[in-house]
Design a protein around this motif. Structure first.
Motif, short mmCIF file in Angstrom:
data_model
loop_
_atom_site.label_atom_id
_atom_site.label_comp_id
_atom_site.label_asym_id
_atom_site.label_seq_id
_atom_site.Cartn_x
_atom_site.Cartn_y
_atom_site.Cartn_z
N ASP A 1 34.04 34.60 38.60
CA ASP A 1 34.61 33.25 38.02
C ASP A 1 33.82 32.30 39.01
O ASP A 1 33.19 32.52 40.02
CB ASP A 1 35.99 33.38 38.21
N THR B 1 28.83 34.75 34.71
CA THR B 1 30.23 34.77 34.65
C THR B 1 30.97 35.67 33.74
O THR B 1 30.09 36.23 32.84
CB THR B 1 30.66 33.51 34.60
N LYS C 1 35.79 30.25 29.38
CA LYS C 1 36.67 29.76 30.37
C LYS C 1 35.97 29.06 31.62
O LYS C 1 36.46 28.16 32.01
CB LYS C 1 37.35 31.17 31.20
N SER C 2 34.59 29.54 31.79
CA SER C 2 33.92 28.79 32.62
C SER C 2 33.58 27.33 32.39
O SER C 2 33.54 26.55 33.18
CB SER C 2 32.80 29.75 33.11
#
Length: 256
Positions: free
Chosen positions: A104, A133, A138-139
């Motif tokens: 993450d 990632t 999400k990143s």
């Protein structure tokens, strides 16, 4: 600033390459060292020389070593010192990325780096650590929340061409709040198609060719490990020019 709605950022690791990239029409440089290893932070002397010789914006890669993007506290101290150096030299921005062991984005490190960027009024690109990632969408949301203005990515493919499906999702999810800058395997033959497919305004590449200068004599009794690579690769002015021209035409022809 992007001209005709498009800017090509050339990744360079020498003064010669920086000059050639500018001549070819690059709108910005990402300056690094050891591009053959994926790039690491360039020296003070290299940064100053490039700033003295080119007029386009220069972003400096901040990466203390090759390998992954999960850094120790000691390495983070080195990273911060390098940003102080870059800021004091008045570069225009930095390229940086940090990840946790789980893949993450490292919020603690990024918050510290963003604070330094604000102190020196540096633009920031989250570099291709993004492609390492575990969850790209999400990143991207994390970077949006952090206020990072730009992310360099191949769409988690070996090349941008392979990563096009994810890149399309990222561009849609960016909500025009963060620039998605494709990079990885960009050539004059695919650049226009990528720009048209994604409707992006920035593209990143090295556009290199083997140099025709340097040492002609090779002492074959020493190993290539000592020499590094036997072939010196440098930015090719004509390759840069061809990419820039193709992309500007693609942007001009993009439907409103």
């Amino acid at each position: 600033m992007a001209q005709c709605g498009f800017l090509f950022e050339a990744c360079v690791d020498s003064l010669f390459s920086a000059i050639q990239a500018e001549k070819g029409g690059a709108g910005r440089l990402e300056l690094c060292a050891a591009l053959s290893q994926g790039g690491i932070t360039p020296s003070y002397g290299m940064i100053k020389a490039v700033l003295d010789r080119v007029r386009i914006p220069v972003h400096v890669l901040i990466r203390p070593r090759a390998g992954d993007f999960c850094y120790t506290e000691d390495e983070i101290d080195v990273i911060c010192e390098d940003i102080h150096m870059a800021g004091n030299l008045k570069v225009h921005g930095i390229a940086f990325g940090a990840l946790t062991p789980d893949g993450d984005i490292d919020l603690q490190v990024m918050t510290r780096i963003i604070s330094l960027c604000k102190r020196y009024e540096l633009s920031m690109t989250f570099h291709r650590a993004f492609d390492a990632t575990r969850n790209a969408e999400k990143s991207l949301q994390t970077l949006l929340e952090l206020g990072v203005p730009r992310v360099l990515t191949s769409g988690q493919g070996e090349t941008v061409t392979e990563g096009l499906p994810l890149l399309k999702v990222l561009v849609e999810n960016s909500m025009q709040r963060i620039s998605i800058m494709p990079g990885g395997g960009i050539t004059k033959d695919n650049a226009a198609r990528i720009v048209s497919a994604l409707d992006v305004t920035e593209l990143h590449g090295s556009a290199r060719s083997a140099s025709d200068f340097g040492q002609s004599f090779v002492n074959e009794t020493i190993t290539l490990a000592m020499l590094g690579t036997a072939t010196l690769m440098v930015a090719d002015c004509e390759k840069v020019r061809a990419i820039v021209q193709a992309c500007k035409e693609a942007r001009h022809n993009y439907p409103a």
